[in-house]
Design a protein around this motif. Structure first.
Motif, PDB file in Angstrom:
ATOM      1  N   PRO A 310       6.041 -25.673  42.107  1.00 42.82           N
ATOM      2  CA  PRO A 310       5.057 -25.722  43.200  1.00 42.82           C
ATOM      3  C   PRO A 310       5.483 -24.872  44.396  1.00 42.82           C
ATOM      4  N   LEU A 311       4.486 -24.436  45.160  1.00 48.16           N
ATOM      5  CA  LEU A 311       4.704 -23.679  46.385  1.00 48.16           C
ATOM      6  C   LEU A 311       4.744 -24.640  47.561  1.00 48.16           C
ATOM      7  N   VAL A 350       1.625 -27.271  46.883  1.00 51.12           N
ATOM      8  CA  VAL A 350       0.568 -27.089  45.900  1.00 51.12           C
ATOM      9  C   VAL A 350       1.156 -26.472  44.633  1.00 51.12           C
ATOM     10  N   GLN A 351       0.698 -26.949  43.489  1.00 51.89           N
ATOM     11  CA  GLN A 351       1.103 -26.396  42.197  1.00 51.89           C
ATOM     12  C   GLN A 351      -0.094 -25.661  41.607  1.00 51.89           C
ATOM     13  N   GLU A 352       0.070 -24.379  41.329  1.00 50.93           N
ATOM     14  CA  GLU A 352      -1.056 -23.550  40.908  1.00 50.93           C
ATOM     15  C   GLU A 352      -1.160 -23.384  39.404  1.00 50.93           C
ATOM     16  N   GLN A 353      -0.076 -23.636  38.677  1.00 48.64           N
ATOM     17  CA  GLN A 353      -0.080 -23.485  37.225  1.00 48.64           C
ATOM     18  C   GLN A 353       0.406 -24.769  36.572  1.00 48.64           C
ATOM     19  N   PRO A 354      -0.048 -25.062  35.331  1.00 44.53           N
ATOM     20  CA  PRO A 354       0.458 -26.255  34.639  1.00 44.53           C
ATOM     21  C   PRO A 354       1.959 -26.173  34.420  1.00 44.53           C
ATOM     22  N   ALA A 355       2.610 -27.317  34.470  1.00 42.62           N
ATOM     23  CA  ALA A 355       4.046 -27.361  34.204  1.00 42.62           C
ATOM     24  C   ALA A 355       4.315 -27.024  32.749  1.00 42.62           C
ATOM     25  N   GLU A 356       5.468 -26.411  32.505  1.00 37.70           N
ATOM     26  CA  GLU A 356       5.882 -26.115  31.145  1.00 37.70           C
ATOM     27  C   GLU A 356       6.841 -27.190  30.671  1.00 37.70           C
ATOM     28  N   GLY A 357       6.716 -27.558  29.406  1.00 37.25           N
ATOM     29  CA  GLY A 357       7.614 -28.560  28.857  1.00 37.25           C
ATOM     30  C   GLY A 357       6.877 -29.627  28.100  1.00 37.25           C
ATOM     31  N   SER A 358       7.420 -30.816  28.120  1.00 33.93           N
ATOM     32  CA  SER A 358       6.883 -31.933  27.350  1.00 33.93           C
ATOM     33  C   SER A 358       5.532 -32.379  27.896  1.00 33.93           C
ATOM     34  N   PRO A 359       4.746 -33.088  27.076  1.00 39.01           N
ATOM     35  CA  PRO A 359       3.477 -33.650  27.576  1.00 39.01           C
ATOM     36  C   PRO A 359       3.674 -34.532  28.808  1.00 39.01           C
ATOM     37  N   PHE A 360       4.831 -35.199  28.893  1.00 38.52           N
ATOM     38  CA  PHE A 360       5.123 -36.038  30.049  1.00 38.52           C
ATOM     39  C   PHE A 360       5.174 -35.197  31.325  1.00 38.52           C
ATOM     40  N   ARG A 365       3.083 -33.842  36.466  1.00 36.45           N
ATOM     41  CA  ARG A 365       3.127 -32.794  37.491  1.00 36.45           C
ATOM     42  C   ARG A 365       1.815 -32.013  37.439  1.00 36.45           C
ATOM     43  N   PRO A 366       0.713 -32.578  37.903  1.00 38.13           N
ATOM     44  CA  PRO A 366      -0.600 -31.949  37.720  1.00 38.13           C
ATOM     45  C   PRO A 366      -0.800 -30.734  38.628  1.00 38.13           C
TER      46      PRO A 366
END
Length: 694
Positions: A310-311, A350-360, A365-366
């Motif tokens: 996130p930024l 703000v987080q602009e892209q989906p997190a990478e990794g597990s479904p959790f 981290r939306p």
């Protein structure tokens, strides 16, 4: 709000000026050095000073280079101008890792309480400073709020004392380039100095570099019998950041040490400060000092170390006043001071892209805004102290510092463990929580007691020396991010202020050499950390025991040797399970070397030449709280040569890491990995300059 605050220092300075004594009907009084709450090297406490003469051969390009010459201090280089600072402490990171040190510019804090930055030293110009003073241990009277482990005071050039015109260019390894200038105008009752420099640097690491600019305008003046000063400081940083490299001793790998696993990371920061001061003496020899100030800072950076990257955007605007009064009363001296400031800060993530990794990780981290809050705050405080001289040799000083700090917090998003649409995240909730609007108030008292014995007529090493015993307390109110930027499941962070109680026994002298030896013991309570559930809590306790020394000896005309060092043990004083490891009473705290040392040999055969050979040693330290993994330490050797022609032209050559040591500026172990910031290899910097005064 910001426009109103900006006018406060000017109005208060004008008000004080009208109240200051005027020449009519008064005797000429001795001029005063105009600073804020000064850290004086002659005070009976652990204050180390690097003046302009000592700073010159260091030729600072990063704060770590300067603080290696201060006993009890350790600054590690991160990426670009990033760093972590420790003074009589381990490196303080994460929750509880910010705000334990008080950063001053000419005696005035550069930020308000609650809005610290662990990289605060990139907001002050160390390279062009006329001096840097560092107090180890609690700040004490006048510096208690935030001065938990120490106080750093950076003093700008005084255009009256150093009326120089100069210009220079510098080139160095890894595309380092700098241009700078100093201009001075002086009159009978006023002087103006303008200092500016701009640095653009690359790196031995891929996609790492920075641009760093400073501008300072310092106006000195006489107003009636008062000495005045107005200082405007501006700084801008634009940085492409590199994160840790991972893998056991990866810093030794010729290819891995150059890697940058986070080429997208960046940091953009700016700061502006305006400070007006007046100082005057009354008819009884009492001293008055008044300072009024306004400050502003902004920073945007990509949190590449978090899932989803996130930024964050944060900033503050603040203004306030300081007043100090010293009055002699025979064998007694009365000192007191008052502080008041208001501040308004914000944080937006703000987080602009989906997190990478597990479904959790993806679900918790939306994409969207995580935090958006403002904090309006007030701080009011002061101190009162009395000192009593007993004969010519003994002095006792006692006093107390008090502060009241209030935060009024408001969130622009729905409170709770929700995304920015007010919806719950999957897998039991988001990995962040927003508290509801609230007010938090902290009231603290810090007593201090000092006994000093002078040895003016003694023989041996104590000749012209002194010894002292100091008992002091420091405190640190929780920062806004610790109170309002919470993790999953924690609705309220019910935190107390951290306190540190210290006892210090020291001695110094100027007979066979300038020397100082200090022993200290300290205990910290209410240490703020993140527990095994990810909650911010203030239940930690630590203790420390150490010895510091600083010796400077003139070996021959023009030849001076310096040696300084620290031995200290920092240990946990409580038990607690954390995520992935445990804190155990008696274990050494991670990132806390027992031994730090530096030495230098400086030769000035005549006024034209300056040569120095210096070494700095960092001892081994643990990387985890279980004390099962360790970094082995390192030794670096540096050189400097400078020549100044009587015509004003000069050339300087600085060499860093002469031995080409492959080392880690900082090492730790987290998330199952050894992590390092690799140190640069052998580096050369050449500066060509001109100044109108030799």
């Amino acid at each position: 709000m910001s426009h109103t605050l900006a006018w406060i220092p000017l109005a208060l300075a004008a008000s004080a000026a009208s109240a200051a004594p005027t020449p009519e009907g008064t005797d000429e009084l001795e001029p005063l050095e105009v600073t804020g709450r000064d850290l004086r090297a002659e005070d009976p406490r652990a204050v180390a000073e690097l003046d302009r003469e000592r700073l010159a051969p260091i030729a600072v390009t990063h704060p770590s280079e300067l603080f290696a010459r201060i006993p009890g201090a350790w600054v590690t280089r991160g990426s670009g101008q990033e760093h972590l600072t420790a003074i009589r402490s381990p490196l303080l990171t994460g929750a509880g890792g910010c705000g334990a040190l008080l950063y001053l510019e000419a005696g005035v804090p550069i930020r308000p309480p609650g809005f610290c930055n662990v990289n605060n030293l990139f907001e002050v110009d160390l390279a062009l400073a006329s001096g840097v003073r560092v107090q180890r241990g609690p700040g004490g009277l006048g510096h208690a709020s935030g001065g938990l482990h120490g106080v750093i005071d950076v003093r700008p050039r005084d255009p009256w004392l150093d009326p120089v015109d100069a210009a220079w260019i510098e080139y160095g390894s890894d595309d380092y380039r700098e241009i700078g200038a100093r201009l001075t105008g002086t009159g009978e009752r006023a002087a103006l100095g303008i200092d500016a420099r701009y640095t653009r640097a690359g790196s031995f690491r891929v996609d790492e570099g920075y641009e760093h600019g400073f501008l300072a305008a310092h106006h000195r003046f006489r107003l009636g019998e008062a000495d005045g000063s107005t200082l405007l400081s501006l700084v801008q940083l634009d940085q492409d950041t590199a994160g840790f490299i991972t893998g056991f001793e990866a810093y030794r790998d010729a290819q891995r040490r150059d890697d940058n696993d986070n080429p997208e990371a960046f940091r953009r920061a700016s700061a502006a400060r305006l400070v007006s001061r007046l100082a005057w003496l009354d008819r009884d020899g009492g001293e008055h000092r008044l300072a009024a100030f306004a400050r502003r800072s902004r920073m945007n950076f990509l949190q590449h170390f978090l899932p989803g990257k996130p930024l964050e955007k944060n900033g503050q605007v603040s203004a306030g006043v300081q007043y100090d009064r010293t009055r002699p009363l025979g064998d007694w001296t009365l000192e007191w001071g008052l502080d008041a400031e208001v501040f308004d800060g914000f944080l937006f993530e703000v987080q602009e892209q989906p997190a990478e990794g597990s479904p959790f990780l993806v679900a918790t981290r939306p994409v969207g805004v995580h935090y958006d809050y403002d904090v309006f705050g007030l701080r009011a405080g002061g101190y009162l102290a009395v000192a009593r001289a007993f004969g010519e040799r003994w002095t006792v000083r006692a006093g107390v510092h008090a502060d009241r700090i209030r935060y009024d917090y408001e969130t622009a998003l729905a409170p709770g463990n929700l995304d920015d649409r007010g919806e719950p995240c999957g897998f039991g909730g988001c990995l962040f929580t927003r508290p509801a609007d609230r007010t938090d108030t902290f009231n603290e008292f810090a007593p201090e007691f000092t006994v000093t014995r002078r040895f003016d007529r003694a023989r041996g090493p104590l000749r012209d020396g002194r010894a002292w015993l100091r008992l002091a307390r420091g405190y640190r109110a929780p920062q806004a991010t610790e109170l309002y930027r919470l993790q999953r499941g924690q609705q309220v962070a019910d935190l107390d202020s951290e306190t540190l109680d210290a006892i210090e026994l020291g001695a110094s002298g100027r007979a066979w050499a300038d020397w100082q030896v200090i022993g200290f013991a300290q205990r910290k309570r209410n240490f703020i950390f993140r527990d095994g559930e990810g909650f911010n809590v203030s239940e930690g306790r630590t203790r420390a025991l150490g010895v510091e020394f600083d010796v400077e000896k003139r070996l021959a005309p023009g030849l001076v040797a310096g040696l300084r060092g620290t031995w200290a043990r920092h240990r946990w004083d409580f038990d607690r399970e954390l995520r992935g490891e445990a804190i155990v009473t008696g274990n050494t705290i991670a990132s806390a070397p027992e031994r730090l040392a530096s030495a230098d040999l400086t030769w000035r055969p005549d006024p034209r030449w300056s040569l120095q050979l210096a070494a700095e040693s960092t001892g081994r330290y643990y990387l985890d709280e279980a004390n099962s993994r360790r970094y082995g330490g390192h030794l670096l050797v540096h050189g400097f040569a400078g020549y100044r022609d009587p015509s004003g032209w000069s050339v300087e050559v600085k060499l860093r890491n002469l031995g080409g040591e492959r080392y880690a500026e900082r090492a730790d172990f987290a998330f199952g990995n050894y992590r390092y910031f690799p140190g640069p290899g052998r580096s050369v910097f050449v500066q060509l300059g001109w100044r109108d005064r030799p």
